[in-house]
Design an enzyme around this catalytic site. Structure first.
Site, mmCIF file in Angstrom:
data_model
loop_
_atom_site.group_PDB
_atom_site.id
_atom_site.type_symbol
_atom_site.label_atom_id
_atom_site.label_comp_id
_atom_site.label_asym_id
_atom_site.label_seq_id
_atom_site.Cartn_x
_atom_site.Cartn_y
_atom_site.Cartn_z
ATOM 1 N N SER A 45 -12.831 -0.563 1.327
ATOM 2 C CA SER A 45 -11.611 -1.230 1.213
ATOM 3 C C SER A 45 -11.182 -1.957 0.048
ATOM 4 O O SER A 45 -11.766 -1.274 -0.996
ATOM 5 C CB SER A 45 -11.968 -2.573 2.150
ATOM 6 O OG SER A 45 -12.900 -3.440 1.586
ATOM 7 N N LYS A 73 4.536 -5.726 -1.078
ATOM 8 C CA LYS A 73 4.094 -5.138 -2.480
ATOM 9 C C LYS A 73 3.696 -6.012 -3.061
ATOM 10 O O LYS A 73 4.441 -6.910 -3.730
ATOM 11 C CB LYS A 73 5.280 -4.183 -3.047
ATOM 12 C CG LYS A 73 4.594 -3.538 -4.144
ATOM 13 C CD LYS A 73 5.646 -2.196 -4.532
ATOM 14 C CE LYS A 73 6.708 -2.777 -5.490
ATOM 15 N NZ LYS A 73 7.515 -1.735 -6.336
ATOM 16 N N TYR A 129 -7.922 -0.349 3.532
ATOM 17 C CA TYR A 129 -7.756 -1.572 4.160
ATOM 18 C C TYR A 129 -8.125 -2.980 3.454
ATOM 19 O O TYR A 129 -8.839 -2.816 2.638
ATOM 20 C CB TYR A 129 -8.362 -1.520 5.678
ATOM 21 C CG TYR A 129 -9.866 -1.761 5.506
ATOM 22 C CD1 TYR A 129 -10.559 -3.059 5.512
ATOM 23 C CD2 TYR A 129 -10.508 -0.390 5.570
ATOM 24 C CE1 TYR A 129 -11.976 -2.917 5.463
ATOM 25 C CE2 TYR A 129 -11.935 -0.518 5.489
ATOM 26 C CZ TYR A 129 -12.670 -1.847 5.500
ATOM 27 O OH TYR A 129 -13.892 -1.700 5.609
#
Length: 114
Positions: free
Chosen positions: A25, A9, A58
């Site tokens: 993305s 994270k 992504y």
């Protein structure tokens, strides 16, 4: 049995750019990616602290040391420049392995490693 657990994270970074016309993305500073153990094309979940929006996309690699956090494509409707976000990635692990797994969590300051 396998379960999906937090792998890494990037906690509380600020969106520095948003580009609706890009394919899609999130662009992340390469140094932040490396520190969090994220790789290009990895699926990530974005949690927008500012608006409460949540979405997945992504990763694409941004220039190292720039602090860039760019939301691209349609996702730019869910997070804009100046929004505070969390970027999280997950991994599928064996249940027993997951019990001892420790996620990598980084806390950048001004989108840079401390």
């Amino acid at each position: 049995m396998y379960i999906n657990v937090l792998k890494s994270k990037i906690h509380r970074v600020t969106v520095t750019q948003a580009d609706l016309d890009y394919i899609g993305s999130i662009t992340i500073d390469e140094e932040l990616m490396r520190a969090a153990g994220m790789i290009e094309n990895e699926q990530v979940h974005i949690y927008n602290i500012t608006t409460g929006e949540r979405f997945s996309t992504y990763v694409i690699k941004g220039e190292a040391g720039t602090g860039v956090i760019g939301i691209n494509g349609a996702a730019a409707h869910k997070a804009g420049v100046g929004d505070l976000i969390i970027i999280a990635s997950y991994a599928i692990m064996d249940f027993e392995e997951a019990k001892t797994h420790t996620p990598t969590v980084i806390f950048p300051k001004d989108n840079k490693l401390q």
